[in-house]
Structures are given as C-alpha cells and as structure tokens.
Design a protein around this motif. Structure first.
Motif, PDB file in Angstrom:
ATOM      1  N   VAL A  74       2.720  -1.680   4.507  1.00 45.80           N
ATOM      2  CA  VAL A  74       2.060  -0.377   4.602  1.00 45.80           C
ATOM      3  C   VAL A  74       3.145   0.684   4.487  1.00 45.80           C
ATOM      4  N   SER A  92      -7.671   4.100  -2.498  1.00 51.92           N
ATOM      5  CA  SER A  92      -7.069   4.344  -1.186  1.00 51.92           C
ATOM      6  C   SER A  92      -7.036   3.049  -0.373  1.00 51.92           C
ATOM      7  N   VAL A 115      -4.883   2.082   7.359  1.00 53.08           N
ATOM      8  CA  VAL A 115      -4.626   0.972   6.443  1.00 53.08           C
ATOM      9  C   VAL A 115      -4.382  -0.315   7.223  1.00 53.08           C
ATOM     10  N   THR A 128      -7.050   2.776   2.674  1.00 52.49           N
ATOM     11  CA  THR A 128      -7.847   2.876   3.893  1.00 52.49           C
ATOM     12  C   THR A 128      -9.253   2.314   3.696  1.00 52.49           C
ATOM     13  N   THR A 141       2.685   4.111   3.428  1.00 55.22           N
ATOM     14  CA  THR A 141       2.047   5.394   3.140  1.00 55.22           C
ATOM     15  C   THR A 141       2.934   6.548   3.597  1.00 55.22           C
ATOM     16  N   ASN A 142       2.589   7.746   3.152  1.00 53.67           N
ATOM     17  CA  ASN A 142       3.390   8.924   3.502  1.00 53.67           C
ATOM     18  C   ASN A 142       2.982   9.560   4.816  1.00 53.67           C
ATOM     19  N   ARG A 143       1.856   9.152   5.373  1.00 51.29           N
ATOM     20  CA  ARG A 143       1.359   9.747   6.625  1.00 51.29           C
ATOM     21  C   ARG A 143       1.104   8.667   7.650  1.00 51.29           C
ATOM     22  N   VAL A 184       0.858  -1.184   0.000  1.00 47.89           N
ATOM     23  CA  VAL A 184       0.000   0.000   0.000  1.00 47.89           C
ATOM     24  C   VAL A 184       0.894   1.234   0.000  1.00 47.89           C
ATOM     25  N   GLY A 185       0.916   1.929  -1.113  1.00 43.48           N
ATOM     26  CA  GLY A 185       1.785   3.091  -1.266  1.00 43.48           C
ATOM     27  C   GLY A 185       3.028   2.733  -2.065  1.00 43.48           C
ATOM     28  N   SER A 196      -2.632   7.698   8.062  1.00 44.03           N
ATOM     29  CA  SER A 196      -3.064   6.807   6.997  1.00 44.03           C
ATOM     30  C   SER A 196      -2.555   5.388   7.229  1.00 44.03           C
ATOM     31  N   ALA A 197      -1.334   5.294   7.735  1.00 50.49           N
ATOM     32  CA  ALA A 197      -0.766   3.972   8.021  1.00 50.49           C
ATOM     33  C   ALA A 197      -1.593   3.233   9.067  1.00 50.49           C
ATOM     34  N   ASP A 233      -2.450   2.269  -4.790  1.00 52.07           N
ATOM     35  CA  ASP A 233      -2.092   3.684  -4.699  1.00 52.07           C
ATOM     36  C   ASP A 233      -3.183   4.493  -5.383  1.00 52.07           C
TER      37      ASP A 233
END
Length: 333
Positions: free
Chosen positions: A192, A172, A203, A174, A194-196, A124-125, A199-200, A152
């Motif tokens: 996982v 997404s 997810v 999420t 992700t950039n945030r 994811v990401g 969000s992680a 993504d």
C-alpha cells in the motif's frame, strides 16, 4: 492487462483519417466535374451540393436527387467513386468489428490471467514509493514483472508501469471490485503506497477483507496513524516522514552512517540486506560465528536480533537476515 503495441485509439484515428481522405477525394472529383451532374432543381451543383452527393454516395444512401448524366461523370462514378464507396464501408465495418474484437480479446486475456495467477504482488499506488518498491522487487529477482499488479487512477502512471512489463489495473484501491480485478484475493503480498494516510487505511481494510492470509505492507506519512494501519490489518507499517527525518538528523552529525544505511537499502550497488535459509552445516552453530554478517534470525515468523538468547543456536527451518555484497554479476542481472 498490458496494452497492445498499437493502441485501439491510434488505429481508430488512422481509420478516421482514411475515411476523411476518401470523402475529400470524392468531393473534389464531383466538384471538378460538376457540369456532368444534374440536380432535380435544374440548377448547377455548388460545392455544398458536391459534399452532399459525396456523402450520400459513399454511405450508400443515394437519394437520386443528384445524378451523373454525362459519360465522363458516369465513368468517374464507376471507376473512382464506386471503389471509394466500398473502401468507405469496409473501413466503417472494420472499425466496428475491431473495437468489438479488441474488447473481447482484452476480456479474455484478463480472465485467462486471473484464472492462472497465484502468489503475486499487488502494488496500490505507483508514485515515488510504489516505483521504489517495484524496483526493489525486480532488483532482488523475487518477482517476475508479470506477477506484479499495479493499481492506480492515473493512466499515464499505468502506462509507465506497462512499459516495465507489469500488469496494470485502472481504478481506486479503496474499492473492492478494483482489487478483485487485480486478483488480491489470491495475492501473497499487498504493498500500500498511496499518497494519503486515510487512503492507506481504506486500502488496507479492503485488501485484508479480500485476502486474509496475504502479507500487507503499508506506508504512512505520520507515526500517529501507524496503529490505524495495524488495526486495519497491515502486517508492517513504514513511516516515511519519520524515517526520512531520522536520516536527515543523522546526516548532520554522522553522515557516514547515512551513507551505509542508504547502501544497505539500495540493492543495486555495494552492500544489501538479504534473507536466506539456513544451510545444513550451519545448524546448531551461533549466527554470530558465521562467515556472513548476520543481523537477525527469523524463526517461525518471529524476528530475533542476532544477540538474542533465543537464537544462540541455529535450528533447522530458521532464516537468516544478513549483509551481502552486490557483485558485478548481480548488477548486470
């Protein structure tokens, strides 16, 4: 699912260009031979009238308010305009059928893939961290490209993943419906990346609900969020900012140590950390006396350091974490 070599949008664009070209040719023919056509109003044909007659002729409407009266105009209508009308209709019908059939093929491929795939890895990401994770999986020959699913929201990123032979899902991570499309409920591992951090967490919660047995690895920026990821169901959490900070701090006083660490975590060259099962001849011996440099022993899912008293003697079923040298053959593979 990976896109076909010729995208539907590009095929549609070519058909639109063909339709416009056919219309332009018809307009020119009618306008140049406008003296051979009669309008119900009795006046001559303007350029707009030529466009109007061309459109209604090619589409088959044919209202009859403009008709060819001269022999030349009628010959042009039979020899040129009529074939263009047939081509125009074929392009329109063909485009519609192709779009419908392409959607059906995509749906069938997705259904077929989801019904067969098992024990795959969902990433994811696909940013810097996600790409590095996929590169490591492919470099270690642990997973085939078609058993890695990238989720993504950026279509350009997914196109780059498709170029590597990966399966992609747009949406997404999420959302549970997106992760279901990725087959998360049958995945053996979820990465996982992700950039945030928030969000992680979302997810991880969603993935754990769908896949209670999957091994979930998550990355966070701040160490204070590690416990949230653990509570959400992550088996392992990597703190990217602190790990980078430690390496930066070590580089100021012991740069050689940083070089060795980077060498160990880069599977393409030099040394690499790997895992392997215990061989029959190694059972009962000490992991510190093996030919390989053993860092730890995994026993029944628990990792022990090589100097732990619990692993003074290697038992059947143990797995060894060791340092291996990457050979030129490995690099070519």
């Amino acid at each position: 699912m990976p896109e076909p070599s010729i995208s539907t949008r590009w095929s549609l664009a070519r058909r639109v260009v063909g339709v416009l070209a056919a219309l332009l040719v018809t307009v020119l023919i009618v306008y140049l031979g406008r003296s051979g056509y009669r309008d119900v109003r009795g006046d001559g044909l303007s350029f707009l009238d030529s466009v109007y007659y061309s459109v209604v002729s090619l589409t088959g409407a044919g209202y009859g308010d403009i008709t060819p009266v001269s022999a030349t105009a009628r010959l042009a209508d039979v020899v040129i305009i009529m074939p263009l009308r047939v081509l125009f209709l074929i392009v329109l019908v063909g485009t519609t059928l192709e779009l419908l059939s392409e959607r059906s093929r995509q749906a069938f491929r997705a259904y077929k893939w989801r019904s067969r795939v098992r024990n795959h890895v969902v990433v994811v990401g696909f940013g810097t961290k996600g790409r590095a994770a996929v590169k490591t999986l492919l470099g270690d020959d642990e997973v085939e490209p078609n058993h890695i699913v990238v989720v993504d929201t950026d279509q350009d990123v997914l196109s780059a993943a498709t170029a590597l032979g990966l399966v992609t899902v747009h949406g997404s991570g999420t959302r549970s419906d997106v992760l279901r499309v990725a087959g998360t409920q049958r995945a053996r591992a979820v990465v996982v990346a992700t950039n945030r951090d928030d969000s992680a967490v979302l997810v991880t919660l969603t993935a754990r609900e769908l896949a209670p047995e999957a091994h979930i690895v998550a990355s966070v920026r701040e160490a204070e969020n590690v416990h949230l990821l653990k509570q959400s169901g992550a088996n392992q959490v990597v703190v990217s900012s602190e790990t980078a900070g430690r390496l930066l701090g070590m580089a100021t006083s012991a740069p050689a140590v940083v070089d060795v660490v980077e060498d160990l975590i880069t599977p393409e060259t030099g040394l690499a950390i790997a895992e392997r099962p215990v061989e029959t001849g190694e059972e009962g011996g000490s992991p510190r006396h093996l030919g390989d440099i053993v860092l730890g022993v995994v026993r029944e899912g628990t990792l022990y350091r090589v100097d732990s008293p619990e692993v003074d003697a290697i038992e059947p079923g143990d797995r060894l974490l060791y340092v291996r040298k990457v050979t030129p053959a490995d690099q070519r593979e």
